[in-house]
Design a protein around this motif. Structure first.
Motif, mmCIF file in Angstrom:
data_model
loop_
_atom_site.group_PDB
_atom_site.id
_atom_site.type_symbol
_atom_site.label_atom_id
_atom_site.label_comp_id
_atom_site.label_asym_id
_atom_site.label_seq_id
_atom_site.Cartn_x
_atom_site.Cartn_y
_atom_site.Cartn_z
ATOM 1 N N GLY A 176 0.824 -1.191 0.000
ATOM 2 C CA GLY A 176 0.000 0.000 0.000
ATOM 3 C C GLY A 176 0.861 1.244 0.000
ATOM 4 O O GLY A 176 2.045 1.207 -0.331
ATOM 5 N N PRO A 181 -8.059 2.135 -4.305
ATOM 6 C CA PRO A 181 -7.128 0.992 -4.254
ATOM 7 C C PRO A 181 -7.546 -0.049 -3.230
ATOM 8 O O PRO A 181 -8.227 0.257 -2.242
ATOM 9 N N GLY A 241 -5.172 -2.086 -1.692
ATOM 10 C CA GLY A 241 -4.124 -2.219 -0.698
ATOM 11 C C GLY A 241 -4.315 -1.257 0.454
ATOM 12 O O GLY A 241 -5.315 -0.528 0.543
ATOM 13 N N TYR A 280 7.362 -1.034 -8.191
ATOM 14 C CA TYR A 280 6.080 -0.425 -7.813
ATOM 15 C C TYR A 280 6.154 1.093 -7.933
ATOM 16 O O TYR A 280 5.264 1.739 -8.501
ATOM 17 N N SER A 331 -4.325 4.712 -8.063
ATOM 18 C CA SER A 331 -5.400 3.751 -8.290
ATOM 19 C C SER A 331 -5.039 2.787 -9.416
ATOM 20 O O SER A 331 -5.209 1.571 -9.294
ATOM 21 N N ASP A 349 -2.303 0.349 -8.276
ATOM 22 C CA ASP A 349 -2.843 -0.699 -7.399
ATOM 23 C C ASP A 349 -3.547 -1.766 -8.231
ATOM 24 O O ASP A 349 -3.413 -2.964 -7.974
ATOM 25 N N GLN A 365 -1.065 -4.085 -9.812
ATOM 26 C CA GLN A 365 -0.487 -5.042 -8.876
ATOM 27 C C GLN A 365 -1.421 -6.216 -8.656
ATOM 28 O O GLN A 365 -0.978 -7.346 -8.475
ATOM 29 N N SER A 366 -2.740 -5.957 -8.682
ATOM 30 C CA SER A 366 -3.694 -7.062 -8.507
ATOM 31 C C SER A 366 -3.669 -7.996 -9.700
ATOM 32 O O SER A 366 -3.880 -9.204 -9.561
#
Length: 378
Positions: free
Chosen positions: A15, A49, A51, A264, A369, A372, A375-376
């Motif tokens: 996060g 997001p 996270g 990231y 946003s 995130d 990353q998913s």
């Protein structure tokens, strides 16, 4: 606003923290926080997001309006330790916690924590090496300036670290095979290689081919039906957009490395530059170029190789190379601004004056946003 990544013990980003400085001291805390959460939403964006989102307003007075605030469970409010000196404020925090709002305590450096009031908080944010909080309160260590200090903080019991050191990956780490393959594909696209040559290059890398098809079949793309062929996927994206998605594939190809925090941050910076360019009214092709500049600006920290060597292997557009290697050209100001937002280091430069604070904040929230959401997928 400015942001910092939160990295867990396994070196995976979980996060981010948003530092929020209000433009007026008269603003109600709950109204400011609601406006921030609303800023994540957009017509073509994933929204809030999933996270950890740590909101850290600076200089706002805690008021009873917080009792009417109902953030999602992954959103926490950071409270400065000095707020606990006032009994009325502490009582309000107990009521806020019972209302379902999760809290994090920003400890004062070098001072002891008020242990009788730590039950209010899910996290304590403190300098690595300080006394560990008791019970179920987790420690997020701050102040680490090297990877060795991050590792030391984890050994001392920290659950996560706030921020990530600016140092590059070890020089000997080099590029992984899939990273090299993606960089070669970027070179081919920038050289306007024939579609059949690109298709053959993807077929030589089955995992990258699978990832490309997965991306173009995701909800992010409007299409008449499932995309089953690589040539169709490349045609759907177009060469300019393909460069951007190849950069994302570069990230996905790196997901097992210890450079995940730097990756990231790099992609978040790319998305921020893309959104800033859009807010400034630049043409669409400039949005994609800005994305590439943002991601590549931290690629030396991901790979352990200098940018001159990495970029020298790719026929990137002149404006992209100019921004990365000389800090000049039409994209340089957006790079400097995005770097100021993430605090990862850039020399102060003139930023695009056509953007006001609201536009910059909006661009940052949309970028976080989008990052995130990526990353998913990863």
């Amino acid at each position: 606003m400015g942001w910092s990544v939160i990295v867990a013990r396994d070196a995976r980003p979980v996060g981010f923290r948003l530092a929020i400085v209000p433009t007026t001291s008269a603003a109600a805390q709950s109204a400011v926080l609601d406006s921030v959460l609303a800023g994540f939403a957009g017509d073509d964006t994933p929204g809030l997001p999933h996270g950890l989102v740590l909101l850290a307003p600076q200089g706002l007075v805690l008021d009873e309006g917080l009792l009417r605030w109902s953030p999602p469970r992954n959103v926490l409010l950071e409270v400065p330790q000095d707020a606990l000196d006032d009994d009325n404020t502490t009582q309000l925090l107990y009521e806020v916690q019972r209302h379902g709002i999760r809290l994090a305590l920003r400890a004062n450096a070098g001072s002891s924590q008020p242990r009788d009031r730590l039950a209010l908080f899910q996290y304590v944010i403190d300098v690595a090496g300080s006394a560990r909080p008791p019970g179920d309160v987790a420690l997020i260590a701050t102040g680490a300036t090297s990877r060795a200090q991050c590792d030391a903080a984890f050994k001392q019991g920290a659950s996560a670290v706030l921020g990530w050191p600016a140092e590059a990956a070890p020089p000997g780490s080099g590029l992984q095979p899939q990273q090299r393959a993606v960089l070669e594909l970027i070179r081919m696209v920038q050289a306007n290689a024939d579609l059949r040559d690109l298709e053959r290059a993807f077929k030589a890398e089955p995992l990258l081919a699978y990832l490309l098809l997965t991306l173009v079949n995701s909800p992010a793309f409007v299409r008449s039906g499932p995309v089953a062929s690589l040539s169709q996927a490349i045609g759907l994206l177009g060469y300019k957009r393909l460069v951007k998605w190849l950069v994302l594939l570069l990230v996905i190809a790196s997901k097992s490395s210890r450079s995940l925090p730097a990756i990231y941050c790099a992609v978040a910076r790319g998305f921020a530059m893309e959104q800033l360019a859009a807010a400034a009214g630049l043409p669409v092709n400039a949005h994609d170029d800005c994305f590439v500049v943002g991601v590549f600006s931290l690629l030396d920290r991901v790979t352990g190789q200098p940018l001159t060597a990495l970029i020298g292997e790719n026929l990137l557009p002149p404006a992209v190379r100019e921004a990365l290697l000389a800090g000049m050209g039409p994209h340089a100001g957006y790079l400097a601004l995005a770097a100021q937002l993430d605090g990862l280091g850039m020399q102060a430069q003139a930023t695009p004056m056509v953007l006001d604070a609201a536009s910059i904040n909006r661009a940052l929230l949309l970028a976080l946003s989008a990052n995130d959401a990526l990353q998913s997928v990863v």
